[in-house]
Write a protein that holds these residues in place. Structure first.
Motif, mmCIF file in Angstrom:
data_model
loop_
_atom_site.group_PDB
_atom_site.id
_atom_site.type_symbol
_atom_site.label_atom_id
_atom_site.label_comp_id
_atom_site.label_asym_id
_atom_site.label_seq_id
_atom_site.Cartn_x
_atom_site.Cartn_y
_atom_site.Cartn_z
ATOM 1 N N PHE A 21 -22.849 -24.002 -1.333
ATOM 2 C CA PHE A 21 -23.597 -23.405 -2.450
ATOM 3 C C PHE A 21 -24.985 -22.890 -2.038
ATOM 4 C CE2 PHE A 21 -24.758 -24.395 -7.184
ATOM 5 C CZ PHE A 21 -24.771 -23.042 -7.468
ATOM 6 N N GLY A 78 -27.321 -18.932 -9.917
ATOM 7 C CA GLY A 78 -27.577 -20.325 -9.518
ATOM 8 C C GLY A 78 -27.743 -20.414 -8.008
ATOM 9 N N GLY A 99 -24.294 -15.763 -6.802
ATOM 10 C CA GLY A 99 -24.622 -15.903 -8.216
ATOM 11 C C GLY A 99 -26.097 -16.200 -8.427
HETATM 12 C C1 LIG Z 1 -24.368 -28.549 -3.547
HETATM 13 C C2 LIG Z 1 -23.493 -28.175 -4.688
HETATM 14 N N1 LIG Z 1 -23.864 -28.511 -5.935
HETATM 15 C C3 LIG Z 1 -23.082 -28.160 -6.977
HETATM 16 C C4 LIG Z 1 -21.903 -27.506 -6.772
HETATM 17 C C5 LIG Z 1 -21.029 -27.174 -7.957
HETATM 18 N N2 LIG Z 1 -21.029 -25.782 -8.275
HETATM 19 C C6 LIG Z 1 -20.093 -24.928 -7.808
HETATM 20 S S1 LIG Z 1 -20.263 -23.380 -8.411
HETATM 21 C C7 LIG Z 1 -21.597 -23.825 -9.325
HETATM 22 C C8 LIG Z 1 -22.266 -22.828 -10.252
HETATM 23 C C9 LIG Z 1 -22.566 -21.496 -9.637
HETATM 24 O O1 LIG Z 1 -23.401 -20.754 -10.479
HETATM 25 P P1 LIG Z 1 -23.869 -19.324 -10.043
HETATM 26 O O2 LIG Z 1 -24.447 -19.368 -8.688
HETATM 27 O O3 LIG Z 1 -24.727 -18.770 -11.118
HETATM 28 O O4 LIG Z 1 -22.503 -18.507 -9.950
HETATM 29 P P2 LIG Z 1 -21.442 -18.182 -11.136
HETATM 30 O O5 LIG Z 1 -20.485 -19.328 -11.186
HETATM 31 O O6 LIG Z 1 -22.212 -18.007 -12.396
HETATM 32 O O7 LIG Z 1 -20.772 -16.918 -10.670
HETATM 33 C C10 LIG Z 1 -21.910 -25.170 -9.139
HETATM 34 C C11 LIG Z 1 -23.010 -25.885 -9.833
HETATM 35 C C12 LIG Z 1 -21.543 -27.186 -5.449
HETATM 36 N N3 LIG Z 1 -20.416 -26.504 -5.163
HETATM 37 N N4 LIG Z 1 -22.345 -27.540 -4.429
#
Ligand SMILES: Cc1ncc(C[n+]2csc(CCOP(=O)(O)OP(=O)(O)O)c2C)c(N)n1
Ligand SMILES: [Mg+2]
Length: 305
Positions: free
Chosen positions: A73, A104, A102
């Motif tokens: 991530f 996040g 994304g």
């Molecule tokens: C270190 C870590 N923390 C949390 C997660 C769980 N996780 C996977 S995708 C995601 C959200 C992604 O959000 P964003 O970057 O806005 O992309 P979107 O899904 O909106 O396309 C999270 C919290 C992870 N994979 N790794």
């Protein structure tokens, strides 16, 4: 051939294949199709955890017809930096290294690796796919979520403003920064092509609405994105070597020739708490963005007296 003006003039090659796992009406899906069309097969795409990890499909199959790597991530820009270094050692100068991340994965958890790669000037095109929340894990707020928006962690509407990522990237002195929208694919295409022609770290901030997360019907994605631009909530611009240009239709909107912000807000269930003082604050944020743009244009002598 003259400059293409329509999507149909961009050629028939498609690198975003049928069978993807995006939701109906997914804004990212439109963005990915146009990104891949513009970067072509001689590219490596790095994608951190998020909706696009799912959209890509199951292991051994990929909906992207170009080389593609899933990253942890927080590390897409670091992985892309490593790929750039490896290509350099291999003497390969013909491969585009592109991140699609994304909000996040950009504003929050991926920010350290993004900042490092930008500061080192690695030869990467970084596309921020902004759907204004952590959608893949069930609509949690991010630093990109706008004031007033409902998410599952801001159940009465977010109190804080959207973080200004463009100013933060500007502070990294990178050669190219742009905003884009899935409602204006030709503008996005042109910006991707321009970014690829520039060496160094390039950043494109793409607004891509999310029907389930923003609470609107799936056939309205492009209209919601277009209303964001026409109401002035989203400003189409590019900053080349620190010099700002507004792009159509935002270039005609400094004089407040904009749709009422309510036209954009009322289409989306996520804004059901955006009323009264909160709505006034939201409008002030939009006005402040335009004032900031005006000030920069004035300072660089781009406005007629
Ligand atoms: C270190 C870590 N923390 C949390 C997660 C769980 N996780 C996977 S995708 C995601 C959200 C992604 O959000 P964003 O970057 O806005 O992309 P979107 O899904 O909106 O396309 C999270 C919290 C992870 N994979 N790794
Ligand atoms: Mg998101």
């Amino acid at each position: 051939m003259s400059k293409p003006r329509l999507v149909s003039q961009l050629g028939e090659n498609e690198y975003y294949l049928p069978g993807h796992a995006a939701c109906h009406g997914c804004g990212a899906s439109i963005g990915l199709r146009h990104l891949l069309k513009a970067i072509g097969p001689n590219s490596i795409l790095a994608v951190p955890a998020g909706c696009t990890s799912i959209i890509a499909g199951k292991a051994n199959l990929s909906t992207f017809a170009i080389p593609f790597i899933h990253t942890a991530f927080g590390s897409a820009a670091a992985v892309a930096s490593g790929i750039v270094e490896a290509l350099e050692r291999m003497g390969r100068k013909d491969v585009n290294v592109v991140v699609w991340a994304g909000d996040g994965g950009t504003y929050d958890i991926g920010f350290a690796s993004l900042s490092g790669a930008a500061e080192r000037g690695h030869n990467i095109l970084y596309v921020l796919d902004d759907n204004e929340a952590y959608m893949n894990t069930g609509i949690q707020r991010s630093g990109a979520t706008p004031k007033g928006a409902w998410t599952t962690t801001t159940i009465k509407g977010k109190k804080e403003s959207k973080k200004n990522i463009i100013d933060i990237m500007l502070a990294h002195n990178i050669p190219y920064i742009a905003t884009a929208s899935v409602a204006y694919p030709m503008d996005f295409h042109r910006k991707v092509k321009k970014a690829l022609s520039i060496k160094g770290f390039k950043f494109i901030h793409l607004m891509s609405p999310c029907p389930p997360g923003w609470r609107f019907d799936m056939h309205l994605t492009v209209e919601v994105a277009r209303k964001a631009v026409l109401s002035g909530v989203w400003i189409l611009m590019e900053i080349e070597n620190g010099r700002l240009t507004l792009n159509p239709p935002s270039n005609t909107m400094l004089e407040k020739r904009r749709l009422p912000i309510e036209e954009y807000v009322k289409m989306q269930g996520r804004f059901r708490f955006l009323k009264g003082e909160l709505l006034e604050e939201f409008k002030r944020d939009v006005e402040n963005n335009w004032e900031r743009v005006r000030k920069i244009l004035e300072e660089q002598g781009s406005l007629k007296k």
